[in-house]
Design an enzyme around this catalytic site. Sequence first.
Site, PDB file in Angstrom:
ATOM      1  N   GLU A   1       2.073   5.878   7.573  1.00  0.00           N
ATOM      2  CA  GLU A   1       3.465   6.023   7.160  1.00  0.00           C
ATOM      3  C   GLU A   1       4.164   7.129   7.946  1.00  0.00           C
ATOM      4  OE1 GLU A   1       4.486   3.607   5.473  1.00  0.00           O
ATOM      5  OE2 GLU A   1       2.462   2.910   5.020  1.00  0.00           O
TER       6      GLU A   1
ATOM      7  N   GLY B   1       0.821  -1.204   0.000  1.00  0.00           N
ATOM      8  CA  GLY B   1       0.000   0.000   0.000  1.00  0.00           C
ATOM      9  C   GLY B   1       0.854   1.252   0.000  1.00  0.00           C
TER      10      GLY B   1
ATOM     11  N   GLU C   1       7.395   3.487   4.255  1.00  0.00           N
ATOM     12  CA  GLU C   1       7.829   4.616   5.067  1.00  0.00           C
ATOM     13  C   GLU C   1       9.273   5.025   4.855  1.00  0.00           C
ATOM     14  OE1 GLU C   1       8.312   0.851   7.729  1.00  0.00           O
ATOM     15  OE2 GLU C   1       6.894   1.593   6.221  1.00  0.00           O
ATOM     16  N   ASN C   2       9.756   5.092   3.632  1.00  0.00           N
ATOM     17  CA  ASN C   2      11.113   5.584   3.401  1.00  0.00           C
ATOM     18  C   ASN C   2      11.289   6.931   4.094  1.00  0.00           C
ATOM     19  OD1 ASN C   2      11.372   3.464   1.299  1.00  0.00           O
ATOM     20  ND2 ASN C   2       9.995   4.812   0.175  1.00  0.00           N
TER      21      ASN C   2
END
Length: 898
Positions: free
Chosen positions: A344, A309, A312-313
């Site tokens: 995120e 989906g 979270e970089n």
Amino acid sequence: MNHSGKFALGVLCSAVLAACSLEPNQLQQTAGTSTAHAQAKSAEARADVPGLSETYAQLRKEQIAQVDYTLSVTIDKTGEVFSGRVIADTQFRRNLLQPLTIDFAGGEVKDVQVDGNTVPFAYNGQFITIEPKYLEGRKHAIAIDYTHVYSTNGSGLHRFEDPVDGEVYMYTDFEPYDANRLFPHFDQPNLKAHYTLDVTAPKDWSVISSVREESVKANGDVNHWVFPQSKKFSSYIFSLHAGPFTVWEDDADGIPLRLFARKTLAEYVKPQDWFTFTKQSFEFFQKYFEVDYPFVKYDQVIVPDFNAGAMENVAAVTFNETYVSRGEKTQAQRMRLANVIAHEMAHMWFGDLVTMNWWDDLWLNESFATYMANLALAENSEFDDAWENFYLGTKQWAYDADQLPTTHAIQLPVKNTDEAFANFDGITYGKGGSILKQLPYYLGKEEFRKGVSNYLKDLSYKNSTLNDFMGHLGKAAGKDLSEWQQQWLYQAGLNSIHASFQCEGGKIASLTIEQSAPADYPTLREQRTQVGLYNLQGDEMVLSKAIPVTYSGASTEVTAAKGEVCPQIVYPNEGDWAFAKVTLDQVSVDNMSKHINDIASPFTRLMMWQSLEDSVLDAKLPMDDYVRFALANGGAEQDINVIRMISRHLTGHFMVMSQIDMDGSERKQLQQAIESFAWDQLNSAAAGSDAQKVWFATFTSVAHSQQALANAEKLLNGKLSIKGLSLDPDKRWNLIALQNEHLFGDYEKAIKDELAKDSSDRSQLNAIAAEAMRPQQAVKAKWLGNILEHRDQFKLAQLKYAASALFPTGQQELYVANADRIVAALDEVNSSDAPELVGTYARLFPLNCSKDGVEQVEGILNSGKQLNPLLEKALKNRHFRNQRCLDMAEAMGSHTAG
């Protein structure tokens, strides 16, 4: 990471069909480790296999004290490979006595240098090995020149060419172990590093990473992007995204915001929604955590072909394009977007700033973000029904997963990175998020918040374990949580609760909460909930009393209930505080059945409807009884969440009835009744309402009669219209898929005409799915060949769409005709190290509600073969669902015969 994107194909989320102390030992990390211990460790060679084991990661953590990376990457529009150079400034804890390995899967290594001198190395396609004699001393700069192919499966550095305008876009996706497909490095979460990046890319492209660029210099047809050194974080949340994106900009109280989408999707993006939800999340989290956002800027990049989906970089979050609707979003879809944005963002603190030491704590990372996202929406957004949506979606996913044969403890040992991937499921996200939702009631809301805040402050930029987190919560609340951990985190299984009560003289004489557990997982747990007492007041069934209680063991007396007015309905999980399956007592069932639409609270109605559905799944309530009850009562429902639930259940039961052995005339009558009900609700719903959109989706899932199919074709061709129903491109594909599934009208032309209007990749994927649905053996053979034998000619997204659509539940005979071919491919798939292939193959085993279907999967599982963990899990769950479907059919047959 948020995995809701896995359910973006329009696949039914019905539980029937399956939609839509274990802590690792912390090794000594000081230079003073004994020579004997080091010599013993030196004998351990890294296995020549894909992935990374926990054992080897621990060893390498002993070797390396500190590492920082300087990375140069060159990317282009037309090539098949990219090139790079990485310098790993590495400090060792002691002189190495064993080889050093550097993770790098699927690339080509050109040269390796240590402190400027070229050294010999070995490379097996998975990692680079350097002998210790070339690494004498404690500090070295290890430089590696390399190339790597672009990815087409959504992992590593993924390359996408837009079929509409030919533009090329790239993005990275690394969790849990694909960052080493971008550059060689030590790819494990507890070796955090600073990153200094520069990129050479086409001049009309944007380049996005964890920090904003400090300079962009033109050099002919390319630009050279230079980024300053980043904060310290794990490599799986490093990123490199690039392409000619459309960009929107905003600001969240001093934090620069950007939103990116490819050009051909930009017209459908609603940046105001994205930025509003982003600002609201920042406002909530910074106050809640009492820690300022740590990463300076915040970018959100909407990308195609994404496997999850969102991800979270650090400061450069990626989102699946399914979060962009090509028509007007429902409120539930807008909430889904707000939720994933908040999810995120929560990771920026919990996951990115403070990071798990190893993948056994992945559940905590994801569960915390799941809980916090819903809390943020509930307390600081326009969505006042956030917890109802949590119950309807995430919690039902968790309940379903916890009743499967593959259920597991929330906290599990993870031996290697392949197992980390296998444990992404409803336990990881849904159950974990649900028990975290319980903790503030159990500990106190402020105590929970303070514990979280102290945890983040104390461990910023470091790695942590579950014990660190629980220790901070327990300290803040003044409570020992060791027993709670044992019950909830180290034991699998779902408890059931029900209320048992007696009344005398119109008052409650006694009321107890009875708790039970399945035989295989007998743990009885302690948690805090409310008992809701309901009575009719006039024409409404209202909550007359909510009594908080902490229950444990097999039976807990609710003494505060004594003397209360005798209730007509008792609900032992009022407000949905607890994680437990609720079984209603017979008095409550009888009154609920009579007064379902008189219950004042929509949330309570939602939970009552689910209790009925649970009884169907448990083969206690005949499915036909539920269907008739829903058809008789569902039309009066006005709350959109309850409407969504009723729609979901009816659609699921319609599909099950397509397969089970039942009286043909009864099947025809019930399926026709469901179809007619959906059509009537669609036509009577308020113009443009969310209910209208829900019933449209229901209708296109259950339409099967000639009249209904003719109506669908007329809607598609504009010969029939429904006031307020706007047929955006995605709704049009629903109608086209319906035509193809039933070979109705000029179904082939419908696909061609739509592709002529809209040649986007989303339309091309929908066209593949529509064709694959056709009940024709030639079509099934073609797409099975593409999936099993010619998959290298297709993108992963194309194969997923085809596999998911190939055998709708009404085409069981075609599945049976092709089952031998599917099973024959099992050995080849099972030997693959590509989880994407295994996941796609598992979709080829649809619901098969027959004795043969049960035995087929049983035969594979009992064959003695060592199955890939992902494949074994999928097949065990399919076996369970096939058998459960048979049990439901038997319950309905026994009822009919009686």
